[in-house]
Design a protein around this motif. Structure first.
Motif, short mmCIF file in Angstrom:
data_model
loop_
_atom_site.label_atom_id
_atom_site.label_comp_id
_atom_site.label_asym_id
_atom_site.label_seq_id
_atom_site.Cartn_x
_atom_site.Cartn_y
_atom_site.Cartn_z
N GLY A 153 0.82 -1.21 0.00
CA GLY A 153 0.00 0.00 0.00
C GLY A 153 0.85 1.25 0.00
N PHE A 154 1.93 1.23 0.76
CA PHE A 154 2.85 2.36 0.78
C PHE A 154 3.44 2.62 -0.61
CE2 PHE A 154 7.33 3.69 1.18
CZ PHE A 154 7.17 4.93 1.76
N LEU A 155 3.82 1.53 -1.29
CA LEU A 155 4.36 1.68 -2.64
C LEU A 155 3.34 2.28 -3.60
CD1 LEU A 155 6.30 -1.69 -3.10
CD2 LEU A 155 7.27 0.56 -2.64
N ARG A 156 2.05 2.05 -3.33
CA ARG A 156 1.00 2.58 -4.20
C ARG A 156 0.45 3.92 -3.72
NH1 ARG A 156 -0.58 -1.49 -7.93
NH2 ARG A 156 1.17 -2.91 -8.01
N GLY A 157 1.14 4.56 -2.76
CA GLY A 157 0.78 5.94 -2.44
C GLY A 157 0.22 6.20 -1.06
N VAL A 158 0.02 5.16 -0.23
CA VAL A 158 -0.46 5.40 1.13
C VAL A 158 0.65 6.09 1.93
CG1 VAL A 158 -1.33 4.36 3.25
CG2 VAL A 158 -1.98 3.40 1.04
N PRO A 159 0.39 7.25 2.54
CA PRO A 159 1.44 7.92 3.32
C PRO A 159 1.96 7.04 4.45
CG PRO A 159 -0.42 9.40 2.95
CD PRO A 159 -0.86 8.04 2.49
N PHE A 160 3.24 7.18 4.77
CA PHE A 160 3.88 6.33 5.79
C PHE A 160 3.11 6.38 7.10
CE2 PHE A 160 6.78 5.25 9.19
CZ PHE A 160 7.56 4.24 8.66
#
Length: 442
Positions: free
Chosen positions: A169-176
């Motif tokens: 999800g992080f790789l697809r744009g979810v902020p850390f």
């Protein structure tokens, strides 16, 4: 027309077939499946024809999809690999006292640590000291069942480092920092589990006191002081967290995401430094080897290729599944994560949720999805919690589950069978997830 509307439904079959092989073959032909070449053969047979079809039928559009999947795959494997190498260089020696209170505290520490070094890293780091702490006890299978519940799964929902689905999800744009907002769900699930475990463990120890001669409490209070070897690897762990956070926030690049390859090179460098600066005897003492991460790399190479059509189709036509409310996504993603790998399950339902909002799965599409506001963040929270929490429902729901089972059995613990374990999860976890549904997702 979007590619998801053009793809035939049969293109999902290789993805379903590969996940089915991962679930069934370890039980049906365990000796054949344990070899990485067997996994590679299955992955290649299912992924390569599909990749050739995408290239031949859709040209540059198919190539673009495969390149995007390849980049995500490399980022994913480099994160898992770097965490695997770094944590493999940290050795906890000695043991704690295997009392119900200290066992509970130990699981609680694991639930926190899972968010820093991942559920796999925390499981491999902590399971052996917990085994030594409870060595004198006869009935201890429940300790490691709850260890799988908490440390190997439910503890790792607060950061992208905690569990592979969240990193995807992080790789697809979810902020850390977005997953920090799941702290209420994390606290409720793990708080209930630790409370149940403490009562259960006290009852088991009391029963042993009545059945066995001598004081069992005095036996479990005997322990060796804990010692940590390879402490410098904690600095590498902090550096990994800093790299992931900085890449996601665009620190050093004016707020824009880092160009692909910079984050990946930094993770690889940290893994190499950790490996060469750690004495060999520390890794030997941990039983460290590259076999597990090679296995993950082989299987996920096939998964990332075969799941591409599933993601595109669900994004374009996901509304046809009848999933609309957060509780739908919580249980749909969770039930599949119980028996299939939870990382692709997360992306599958995240793509379906994005499709409901009209967000195409291009680049960092989940950032655009969250920017919609309204009910969209609640849908992604449901997918995140379902994928992570319900990976604990069976031994095959998440990678660390079987690893913990194998290590415990090697040490003489009589772990429950596949279906025996599901009696635990069905009786303990499913009611808890019902509470989570009522409190957060209805």
């Amino acid at each position: 027309m979007e590619l998801g509307h053009e793809l035939a439904f049969w293109t999902i079959l290789p993805f379903v077939g590969l996940l089915g092989c991962i679930a069934i073959l370890p039980l049906a032909v365990p000796h054949w499946w344990e070899h990485n070449r067997s996994k590679g053969l299955i992955a290649a047979l299912l992924a390569l024809p599909l990749a050739l079809y995408l290239l031949g039928a859709f040209g540059h559009r198919g190539a673009h999809v495969l390149v995007e999947q390849g980049r995500d795959y490399l980022s994913f494997i480099l994160l898992l690999g770097s965490l695997f190498v770094v944590t493999g260089g940290i050795r906890l020696e000695g043991s704690l006292s295997g009392t119900p209170l200290l066992n509970t505290v130990f699981l609680g520490i694991g639930a926190v640590l899972a968010n820093v070094i991942g559920t796999t890293g925390a499981s491999m780091l902590l399971v052996r000291p917990l085994l030594r702490a409870n060595q004198s006890r006869h009935r201890k299978a429940h300790v490691f069942v709850f260890f799988i519940f908490v440390v190997s799964n439910c503890g790792g929902v607060l950061t992208p480092l905690g569990d592979p689905p969240l990193f995807l999800g992080f790789l697809r744009g979810v902020p850390f920092e977005w997953t920090f907002g799941l702290w209420k769900q994390w606290l409720l699930v793990n708080g209930i589990l630790l409370g149940i475990f403490n009562v259960w463990d006290q009852l088991v120890l009391h029963r042993e006191e009545l059945e066995r001669p001598g004081s069992q409490l005095e036996e479990v209070l005997r322990h060796e002081p804990l010692r940590i070897s390879g402490r410098h690897n904690f600095a590498y762990l902090l550096a990994l967290v800093a790299v992931i956070f900085a890449a996601g926030r665009g620190i050093g690049s004016g707020g824009a995401a880092w160009p692909w390859g910079v984050q990946e090179a930094a993770m690889l460098l940290l893994a190499v430094l950790a490996y060469v600066t750690t004495p060999a005897e520390v890794r030997t003492g941990n039983g460290f080897g590259f076999g597990p991460i090679i296995e993950v790399a082989i299987l996920f190479a096939g998964i990332f290729v075969t799941m591409a059509p599933a993601l595109l189709i669900l994004n374009a036509r996901g509304a046809e599944l009848g999933l609309h409310h957060p509780w739908h996504f919580f249980w749909a993603s969770g039930l599949l994560s119980s028996f299939l790998d939870n990382a692709p399950t997360y992306l599958t339902f995240a793509s379906a949720a994005a499709g409901l909002a009209g967000v195409p799965i291009e680049g960092r599409y989940l950032a655009a999805f969250l920017a919609h506001g309204g009910a969209d963040p609640a849908l992604l929270a449901a997918v995140s919690c379902g994928s992570v929490f319900m990976g604990a429902n069976s031994y095959i729901g998440n990678g660390p589950n079987f690893m913990v089972k194998a290590i415990a059995e090697e040490s003489g613990v009589r772990m429950p069978s596949f279906f025996g374990y599901m009696l635990y999860s069905g009786g303990i976890l499913v009611p808890i997830f019902g509470v989570v549904t009522a409190v957060f997702f209805v």
